[in-house]
Design a protein around this motif. Structure first.
Motif, PDB file in Angstrom:
ATOM      1  N   LEU A 220      -5.141  40.245   2.982  1.00 50.35           N
ATOM      2  CA  LEU A 220      -4.939  39.317   1.864  1.00 50.35           C
ATOM      3  C   LEU A 220      -4.159  39.992   0.742  1.00 50.35           C
ATOM      4  O   LEU A 220      -3.307  39.365   0.093  1.00 50.35           O
ATOM      5  CB  LEU A 220      -6.283  38.803   1.349  1.00 50.35           C
ATOM      6  CG  LEU A 220      -7.119  37.988   2.334  1.00 50.35           C
ATOM      7  CD1 LEU A 220      -8.474  37.656   1.727  1.00 50.35           C
ATOM      8  CD2 LEU A 220      -6.380  36.723   2.764  1.00 50.35           C
ATOM      9  N   ALA A 221      -4.427  41.261   0.507  1.00 49.42           N
ATOM     10  CA  ALA A 221      -3.681  42.001  -0.513  1.00 49.42           C
ATOM     11  C   ALA A 221      -2.227  42.166  -0.102  1.00 49.42           C
ATOM     12  O   ALA A 221      -1.315  42.040  -0.921  1.00 49.42           O
ATOM     13  CB  ALA A 221      -4.338  43.357  -0.764  1.00 49.42           C
ATOM     14  N   LEU A 222      -1.982  42.429   1.189  1.00 46.25           N
ATOM     15  CA  LEU A 222      -0.605  42.530   1.672  1.00 46.25           C
ATOM     16  C   LEU A 222       0.116  41.196   1.526  1.00 46.25           C
ATOM     17  O   LEU A 222       1.285  41.147   1.143  1.00 46.25           O
ATOM     18  CB  LEU A 222      -0.586  42.973   3.136  1.00 46.25           C
ATOM     19  CG  LEU A 222      -0.578  44.476   3.415  1.00 46.25           C
ATOM     20  CD1 LEU A 222      -1.815  45.161   2.877  1.00 46.25           C
ATOM     21  CD2 LEU A 222      -0.414  44.737   4.900  1.00 46.25           C
ATOM     22  N   ALA A 223      -0.594  40.109   1.817  1.00 47.56           N
ATOM     23  CA  ALA A 223       0.001  38.777   1.674  1.00 47.56           C
ATOM     24  C   ALA A 223       0.337  38.486   0.222  1.00 47.56           C
ATOM     25  O   ALA A 223       1.414  37.968  -0.091  1.00 47.56           O
ATOM     26  CB  ALA A 223      -0.947  37.715   2.230  1.00 47.56           C
ATOM     27  N   GLU A 224      -0.572  38.834  -0.685  1.00 49.54           N
ATOM     28  CA  GLU A 224      -0.352  38.619  -2.113  1.00 49.54           C
ATOM     29  C   GLU A 224       0.857  39.414  -2.607  1.00 49.54           C
ATOM     30  O   GLU A 224       1.590  38.974  -3.503  1.00 49.54           O
ATOM     31  CB  GLU A 224      -1.599  39.016  -2.899  1.00 49.54           C
ATOM     32  CG  GLU A 224      -1.568  38.658  -4.358  1.00 49.54           C
ATOM     33  CD  GLU A 224      -1.958  37.205  -4.622  1.00 49.54           C
ATOM     34  OE1 GLU A 224      -1.300  36.583  -5.467  1.00 49.54           O
ATOM     35  OE2 GLU A 224      -2.905  36.708  -3.987  1.00 49.54           O
ATOM     36  N   ALA A 225       1.094  40.567  -2.006  1.00 49.89           N
ATOM     37  CA  ALA A 225       2.225  41.406  -2.382  1.00 49.89           C
ATOM     38  C   ALA A 225       3.532  40.914  -1.763  1.00 49.89           C
ATOM     39  O   ALA A 225       4.591  41.506  -2.016  1.00 49.89           O
ATOM     40  CB  ALA A 225       1.958  42.853  -1.966  1.00 49.89           C
ATOM     41  N   GLY A 226       3.468  39.870  -0.942  1.00 51.56           N
ATOM     42  CA  GLY A 226       4.661  39.320  -0.305  1.00 51.56           C
ATOM     43  C   GLY A 226       5.126  40.094   0.916  1.00 51.56           C
ATOM     44  O   GLY A 226       6.193  39.813   1.464  1.00 51.56           O
ATOM     45  N   LEU A 227       4.321  41.051   1.375  1.00 47.63           N
ATOM     46  CA  LEU A 227       4.743  41.910   2.479  1.00 47.63           C
ATOM     47  C   LEU A 227       4.624  41.258   3.853  1.00 47.63           C
ATOM     48  O   LEU A 227       5.139  41.802   4.831  1.00 47.63           O
ATOM     49  CB  LEU A 227       3.942  43.218   2.449  1.00 47.63           C
ATOM     50  CG  LEU A 227       4.131  44.059   1.190  1.00 47.63           C
ATOM     51  CD1 LEU A 227       3.272  45.314   1.258  1.00 47.63           C
ATOM     52  CD2 LEU A 227       5.599  44.417   0.991  1.00 47.63           C
ATOM     53  N   LEU A 228       3.972  40.104   3.932  1.00 44.14           N
ATOM     54  CA  LEU A 228       3.820  39.421   5.217  1.00 44.14           C
ATOM     55  C   LEU A 228       4.763  38.225   5.359  1.00 44.14           C
ATOM     56  O   LEU A 228       4.819  37.604   6.418  1.00 44.14           O
ATOM     57  CB  LEU A 228       2.367  38.947   5.393  1.00 44.14           C
ATOM     58  CG  LEU A 228       1.282  40.014   5.244  1.00 44.14           C
ATOM     59  CD1 LEU A 228      -0.090  39.419   5.537  1.00 44.14           C
ATOM     60  CD2 LEU A 228       1.560  41.217   6.135  1.00 44.14           C
ATOM     61  N   ASP A 229       5.501  37.923   4.310  1.00 37.11           N
ATOM     62  CA  ASP A 229       6.312  36.709   4.326  1.00 37.11           C
ATOM     63  C   ASP A 229       7.489  36.753   5.297  1.00 37.11           C
ATOM     64  O   ASP A 229       7.821  35.744   5.906  1.00 37.11           O
ATOM     65  CB  ASP A 229       6.835  36.396   2.921  1.00 37.11           C
ATOM     66  CG  ASP A 229       5.736  35.916   1.989  1.00 37.11           C
ATOM     67  OD1 ASP A 229       4.615  35.638   2.473  1.00 37.11           O
ATOM     68  OD2 ASP A 229       5.990  35.821   0.774  1.00 37.11           O
ATOM     69  N   GLY A 230       8.122  37.894   5.468  1.00 42.78           N
ATOM     70  CA  GLY A 230       9.338  37.931   6.263  1.00 42.78           C
ATOM     71  C   GLY A 230       9.293  38.783   7.502  1.00 42.78           C
ATOM     72  O   GLY A 230      10.337  39.141   8.044  1.00 42.78           O
ATOM     73  N   ARG A 231       8.098  39.134   7.964  1.00 35.48           N
ATOM     74  CA  ARG A 231       8.005  40.001   9.141  1.00 35.48           C
ATOM     75  C   ARG A 231       6.768  39.656   9.964  1.00 35.48           C
ATOM     76  O   ARG A 231       5.828  39.035   9.461  1.00 35.48           O
ATOM     77  CB  ARG A 231       7.953  41.472   8.716  1.00 35.48           C
ATOM     78  CG  ARG A 231       6.795  41.827   7.829  1.00 35.48           C
ATOM     79  CD  ARG A 231       6.833  43.261   7.340  1.00 35.48           C
ATOM     80  NE  ARG A 231       8.098  43.631   6.734  1.00 35.48           N
ATOM     81  CZ  ARG A 231       8.403  43.436   5.448  1.00 35.48           C
ATOM     82  NH1 ARG A 231       7.517  42.858   4.635  1.00 35.48           N
ATOM     83  NH2 ARG A 231       9.565  43.803   4.978  1.00 35.48           N
ATOM     84  N   ALA A 232       6.775  40.044  11.218  1.00 33.66           N
ATOM     85  CA  ALA A 232       5.638  39.800  12.106  1.00 33.66           C
ATOM     86  C   ALA A 232       4.389  40.459  11.529  1.00 33.66           C
ATOM     87  O   ALA A 232       4.437  41.570  11.010  1.00 33.66           O
ATOM     88  CB  ALA A 232       5.927  40.342  13.494  1.00 33.66           C
ATOM     89  N   HIS A 233       3.267  39.743  11.637  1.00 29.28           N
ATOM     90  CA  HIS A 233       1.995  40.250  11.118  1.00 29.28           C
ATOM     91  C   HIS A 233       0.846  39.463  11.736  1.00 29.28           C
ATOM     92  O   HIS A 233       1.051  38.450  12.392  1.00 29.28           O
ATOM     93  CB  HIS A 233       1.946  40.111   9.592  1.00 29.28           C
ATOM     94  CG  HIS A 233       2.003  38.691   9.136  1.00 29.28           C
ATOM     95  ND1 HIS A 233       3.189  38.013   9.003  1.00 29.28           N
ATOM     96  CD2 HIS A 233       1.035  37.786   8.806  1.00 29.28           C
ATOM     97  CE1 HIS A 233       2.951  36.771   8.612  1.00 29.28           C
ATOM     98  NE2 HIS A 233       1.642  36.612   8.476  1.00 29.28           N
ATOM     99  N   THR A 234      -0.342  39.945  11.490  1.00 28.82           N
ATOM    100  CA  THR A 234      -1.536  39.246  11.933  1.00 28.82           C
ATOM    101  C   THR A 234      -2.634  39.417  10.884  1.00 28.82           C
ATOM    102  O   THR A 234      -2.445  40.072   9.865  1.00 28.82           O
ATOM    103  CB  THR A 234      -1.993  39.719  13.328  1.00 28.82           C
ATOM    104  OG1 THR A 234      -2.950  38.804  13.858  1.00 28.82           O
ATOM    105  CG2 THR A 234      -2.579  41.130  13.288  1.00 28.82           C
ATOM    106  N   SER A 235      -3.780  38.833  11.139  1.00 31.90           N
ATOM    107  CA  SER A 235      -4.934  38.922  10.249  1.00 31.90           C
ATOM    108  C   SER A 235      -6.134  38.413  11.036  1.00 31.90           C
ATOM    109  O   SER A 235      -6.084  38.304  12.261  1.00 31.90           O
ATOM    110  CB  SER A 235      -4.697  38.083   8.987  1.00 31.90           C
ATOM    111  OG  SER A 235      -5.787  38.202   8.092  1.00 31.90           O
TER     112      SER A 235
END
Length: 197
Positions: free
Chosen positions: A106-121
Motif C-alpha cells: 500500500l505504501a508503494l502504491a501511494e508512492a506511485g511505484l506500482l502504477d506503471g510496472r508489473a506488481h502484485t499484492s
C-alpha cells in the motif's frame, strides 16, 4: 557491502521480513538495519517487541541500497503511509531497490511505484480499496509469488520466500545459483501439497 533497511511499524508481520533479513545478513554479508517512526519500539503480530536501530525520519537515500516495507494492517491508514512515501519515491528515483510485502505494498502504491510496472499484492481490490491514487490495475499480476520489475519488488503476505529471493536477485545477481537454491529449499515444503492433501 549492500545495505538494507527494513521499515517496521506497529503490528508488523513476523514472517514477512525474517527470511530476507537472515539471507541478506548471513549468506551475503549485508548490513541490515531496522527503522520505525521515531525509532520507537514496535510490537509484531506475534508479540515480539522490536527496538529499531534508527528512526525512519533520519534515513536518507544515501543510507541504503534497498528499502523494504514490512506488512502491517497499519499501512491501511493514509497518515501512516505518508511517513514513508516520500522516501520510497526518492529511493526509487535514486536507483535504489524498493520492496513491499502485504500491507507494505500500500505504501508503494501511494508512492506511485506500482502504477506503471508489473506488481502484485494481497489482491487487486486490496490496493484499490485503500489507495485512492492507485492507477496500476492494468499492471497487476495475480499470482502467489513475488513480482519484480524495474527495481520494485512486491508480494502478498503469503510469499515471504519468493519475496526474499527476488530482492536478493536485484542486489546480488552474481549469486543466482545460491539464490535459486534458497528458493528451491523454501518451496520444497509445498511441492505436491495439493496432491498430498
Amino acid at each position: 557491502m549492500n545495505r538494507l533497511v527494513f521499515v517496521l511499524i506497529e503490528g508488523f508481520a513476523d514472517w514477512e521480513y525474517g527470511l530476507l533479513a537472515a539471507l541478506a545478513r548471513e549468506s551475503f554479508g549485508a548490513e541490515v538495519a531496522h527503522a520505525s517512526p521515531g525509532g520507537e519500539a514496535v510490537t509484531s503480530i506475534g508479540g515480539l517487541v522490536a527496538t529499531p536501530t534508527v528512526a525512519l525520519e533520519a534515513i536518507g537515500v544515501a543510507d541504503f541500497d534497498a528499502i523494504v516495507v514490512v506488512g502491517s494492517e497499519g499501512w491501511q491508514k493514509p497518515e501512516v503511509r505518508a511517513l514513508v512515501v516520500p522516501l520510497l519515491a526518492a529511493a526509487h528515483g535514486a536507483g535504489r531497490v524498493v520492496a513491499g510485502i502485504c500491507g507494505g505494498t500500500l505504501a508503494l502504491a501511494e508512492a506511485g511505484l506500482l502504477d506503471g510496472r508489473a506488481h502484485t499484492s494481497n489482491r487487486l481490490d486490496f490496493l484499490t480499496a485503500h489507495v485512492g491514487s492507485y492507477r496500476g490495475a492494468d499492471h497487476y499480476v495475480d499470482r502467489p509469488r513475488a513480482v519484480s520489475a524495474e527495481r520494485v519488488v512486491s508480494a502478498a503476505g503469503t510469499a515471504p520466500a519468493s519475496f526474499a529471493a527476488e530482492v536478493s536477485r536485484l542486489l546480488w545477481p552474481e549469486r543466482e545459483a545460491e539464490i535459486a537454491g534458497f528458493a528451491a529449499m523454501m518451496a520444497a515444503e509445498h511441492a505436491g501439497a495439493s496432491a498430498a492433501g
